[in-house]
Scaffold this motif. Sequence first.
Motif, PDB file in Angstrom:
ATOM      1  N   MET A   1      -3.409   6.257   0.636  1.00 53.48           N
ATOM      2  CA  MET A   1      -3.345   5.193   0.198  1.00 53.48           C
ATOM      3  C   MET A   1      -1.851   5.090   0.327  1.00 53.48           C
ATOM      4  SD  MET A   1      -5.259   4.602  -3.668  1.00 53.48           S
ATOM      5  CE  MET A   1      -4.874   2.735  -4.587  1.00 53.48           C
ATOM      6  N   PRO A   2      -1.383   3.828   0.082  1.00 57.32           N
ATOM      7  CA  PRO A   2       0.021   4.182  -0.064  1.00 57.32           C
ATOM      8  C   PRO A   2       0.446   4.207  -1.487  1.00 57.32           C
ATOM      9  CG  PRO A   2      -0.902   1.913  -0.042  1.00 57.32           C
ATOM     10  CD  PRO A   2      -1.878   2.340   0.545  1.00 57.32           C
ATOM     11  N   ASP A   3       1.568   4.557  -1.679  1.00 61.85           N
ATOM     12  CA  ASP A   3       2.631   4.752  -2.833  1.00 61.85           C
ATOM     13  C   ASP A   3       2.557   3.474  -3.902  1.00 61.85           C
ATOM     14  OD1 ASP A   3       2.703   6.978  -2.751  1.00 61.85           O
ATOM     15  OD2 ASP A   3       4.933   7.492  -2.098  1.00 61.85           O
ATOM     16  N   PRO A   4       2.181   3.347  -5.478  1.00 62.83           N
ATOM     17  CA  PRO A   4       2.143   1.953  -6.252  1.00 62.83           C
ATOM     18  C   PRO A   4       3.590   1.238  -5.927  1.00 62.83           C
ATOM     19  CG  PRO A   4       1.762   3.660  -7.520  1.00 62.83           C
ATOM     20  CD  PRO A   4       1.594   4.588  -6.191  1.00 62.83           C
ATOM     21  N   ARG A   5       3.505  -0.076  -5.857  1.00 62.88           N
ATOM     22  CA  ARG A   5       5.140  -0.453  -6.352  1.00 62.88           C
ATOM     23  C   ARG A   5       5.523  -0.007  -7.567  1.00 62.88           C
ATOM     24  NH1 ARG A   5       4.954  -6.432  -4.922  1.00 62.88           N
ATOM     25  NH2 ARG A   5       2.863  -6.069  -6.253  1.00 62.88           N
ATOM     26  N   PRO A   6       7.016  -0.012  -7.463  1.00 58.23           N
ATOM     27  CA  PRO A   6       7.125  -0.009  -9.273  1.00 58.23           C
ATOM     28  C   PRO A   6       7.265  -1.447  -9.757  1.00 58.23           C
ATOM     29  CG  PRO A   6       8.925   0.402  -7.475  1.00 58.23           C
ATOM     30  CD  PRO A   6       7.841   0.125  -6.941  1.00 58.23           C
ATOM     31  N   CYS A   7       7.101  -1.232 -10.998  1.00 56.84           N
ATOM     32  CA  CYS A   7       7.236  -2.945 -12.387  1.00 56.84           C
ATOM     33  C   CYS A   7       8.505  -2.934 -11.937  1.00 56.84           C
ATOM     34  CB  CYS A   7       6.522  -2.560 -13.630  1.00 56.84           C
ATOM     35  SG  CYS A   7       6.932  -4.070 -14.539  1.00 56.84           S
ATOM     36  N   PRO A   8       8.975  -4.507 -11.997  1.00 56.01           N
ATOM     37  CA  PRO A   8      10.679  -4.645 -11.688  1.00 56.01           C
ATOM     38  C   PRO A   8      11.004  -4.451 -13.414  1.00 56.01           C
ATOM     39  CG  PRO A   8       8.710  -6.767 -11.777  1.00 56.01           C
ATOM     40  CD  PRO A   8       7.901  -5.343 -11.187  1.00 56.01           C
ATOM     41  N   ILE A   9      10.113  -5.091 -14.172  1.00 53.10           N
ATOM     42  CA  ILE A   9      10.753  -4.530 -15.286  1.00 53.10           C
ATOM     43  C   ILE A   9      10.801  -3.070 -16.151  1.00 53.10           C
ATOM     44  CG2 ILE A   9      11.045  -5.495 -17.825  1.00 53.10           C
ATOM     45  CD1 ILE A   9      11.113  -7.639 -15.689  1.00 53.10           C
ATOM     46  N   CYS A  10       9.965  -2.267 -15.617  1.00 55.62           N
ATOM     47  CA  CYS A  10      10.061  -0.566 -16.766  1.00 55.62           C
ATOM     48  C   CYS A  10       9.926   0.235 -15.240  1.00 55.62           C
ATOM     49  CB  CYS A  10       9.187  -0.730 -17.453  1.00 55.62           C
ATOM     50  SG  CYS A  10       7.477  -0.784 -16.514  1.00 55.62           S
ATOM     51  N   ARG A  11       9.979  -0.216 -14.226  1.00 55.63           N
ATOM     52  CA  ARG A  11       9.972   1.217 -13.457  1.00 55.63           C
ATOM     53  C   ARG A  11       8.804   1.640 -13.177  1.00 55.63           C
ATOM     54  NH1 ARG A  11      12.121  -2.121 -10.005  1.00 55.63           N
ATOM     55  NH2 ARG A  11      12.637  -0.467  -8.694  1.00 55.63           N
ATOM     56  N   ARG A  12       7.476   1.747 -14.165  1.00 59.30           N
ATOM     57  CA  ARG A  12       6.554   2.159 -13.967  1.00 59.30           C
ATOM     58  C   ARG A  12       5.631   2.041 -12.750  1.00 59.30           C
ATOM     59  NH1 ARG A  12       3.747   1.669 -20.266  1.00 59.30           N
ATOM     60  NH2 ARG A  12       5.189  -0.320 -19.702  1.00 59.30           N
ATOM     61  N   PRO A  13       4.715   2.394 -12.469  1.00 54.53           N
ATOM     62  CA  PRO A  13       3.835   2.488 -10.790  1.00 54.53           C
ATOM     63  C   PRO A  13       3.048   1.229 -11.286  1.00 54.53           C
ATOM     64  CG  PRO A  13       3.748   4.532 -11.555  1.00 54.53           C
ATOM     65  CD  PRO A  13       4.510   4.362 -12.417  1.00 54.53           C
ATOM     66  N   ILE A  14       2.922   0.268 -10.450  1.00 58.11           N
ATOM     67  CA  ILE A  14       2.188  -0.448 -10.645  1.00 58.11           C
ATOM     68  C   ILE A  14       0.373  -0.306 -10.790  1.00 58.11           C
ATOM     69  CG2 ILE A  14       0.834  -3.313 -10.448  1.00 58.11           C
ATOM     70  CD1 ILE A  14       4.494  -4.028 -10.249  1.00 58.11           C
ATOM     71  N   PRO A  15      -0.636  -0.913 -11.393  1.00 56.75           N
ATOM     72  CA  PRO A  15      -2.026   0.731 -10.910  1.00 56.75           C
ATOM     73  C   PRO A  15      -2.167  -0.626  -9.515  1.00 56.75           C
ATOM     74  CG  PRO A  15      -2.004  -0.762 -13.160  1.00 56.75           C
ATOM     75  CD  PRO A  15      -0.402  -1.143 -12.428  1.00 56.75           C
ATOM     76  N   ALA A  16      -3.212   0.057  -8.818  1.00 63.68           N
ATOM     77  CA  ALA A  16      -3.638  -0.476  -7.621  1.00 63.68           C
ATOM     78  C   ALA A  16      -4.897  -1.598  -8.542  1.00 63.68           C
ATOM     79  CB  ALA A  16      -4.553  -0.036  -6.872  1.00 63.68           C
ATOM     80  N   PRO A  17      -5.735  -2.703  -7.329  1.00 63.50           N
ATOM     81  CA  PRO A  17      -6.452  -3.366  -8.219  1.00 63.50           C
ATOM     82  C   PRO A  17      -8.007  -2.433  -7.893  1.00 63.50           C
ATOM     83  CG  PRO A  17      -5.547  -4.539  -6.008  1.00 63.50           C
ATOM     84  CD  PRO A  17      -4.902  -3.310  -6.225  1.00 63.50           C
ATOM     85  N   ARG A  18      -8.638  -2.860  -9.429  1.00 65.00           N
ATOM     86  CA  ARG A  18     -10.481  -2.421  -9.500  1.00 65.00           C
ATOM     87  C   ARG A  18     -10.778  -2.496  -8.936  1.00 65.00           C
ATOM     88  NH1 ARG A  18     -10.071  -1.446 -15.507  1.00 65.00           N
ATOM     89  NH2 ARG A  18      -8.071  -1.090 -16.166  1.00 65.00           N
ATOM     90  N   GLU A  19     -10.674  -3.588  -7.935  1.00 66.42           N
ATOM     91  CA  GLU A  19     -12.212  -4.088  -6.986  1.00 66.42           C
ATOM     92  C   GLU A  19     -11.270  -4.863  -5.765  1.00 66.42           C
ATOM     93  OE1 GLU A  19     -14.164  -7.396  -9.341  1.00 66.42           O
ATOM     94  OE2 GLU A  19     -14.068  -6.924 -11.142  1.00 66.42           O
ATOM     95  N   ALA A  20     -12.873  -4.853  -4.914  1.00 61.56           N
ATOM     96  CA  ALA A  20     -12.043  -5.052  -3.947  1.00 61.56           C
ATOM     97  C   ALA A  20     -12.128  -7.177  -3.763  1.00 61.56           C
ATOM     98  CB  ALA A  20     -12.751  -4.360  -2.282  1.00 61.56           C
ATOM     99  N   GLY A  21     -10.718  -7.284  -2.858  1.00 62.34           N
ATOM    100  CA  GLY A  21     -10.119  -8.373  -3.134  1.00 62.34           C
ATOM    101  C   GLY A  21      -9.772  -8.902  -3.938  1.00 62.34           C
ATOM    102  N   GLN A  22      -9.696  -7.894  -4.560  1.00 63.35           N
ATOM    103  CA  GLN A  22      -8.736  -8.732  -6.246  1.00 63.35           C
ATOM    104  C   GLN A  22      -7.120  -8.993  -5.823  1.00 63.35           C
ATOM    105  OE1 GLN A  22      -9.008  -6.466  -9.370  1.00 63.35           O
ATOM    106  NE2 GLN A  22      -8.503  -7.948 -11.104  1.00 63.35           N
TER     107      GLN A  22
END
Length: 60
Positions: A1-22
Amino acid sequence: MPDPRPCPICRRPIPAPREAGQRRASFCSERCRQVDLGRWFTGGYAIPAIEADEDENPRG
């Protein structure tokens, strides 16, 4: 699984979608979404434009 992208505002990781297709979120939280929107509304972000000289683009 790729590393999560950082939030452009606070730089925290953006969580992956919880459901497939989301769709993947662009921000880590509603707060960061609102901060970004506020920056657009107040002119904190701007798209650069080149203004044409009046001689080059006559009207009428």
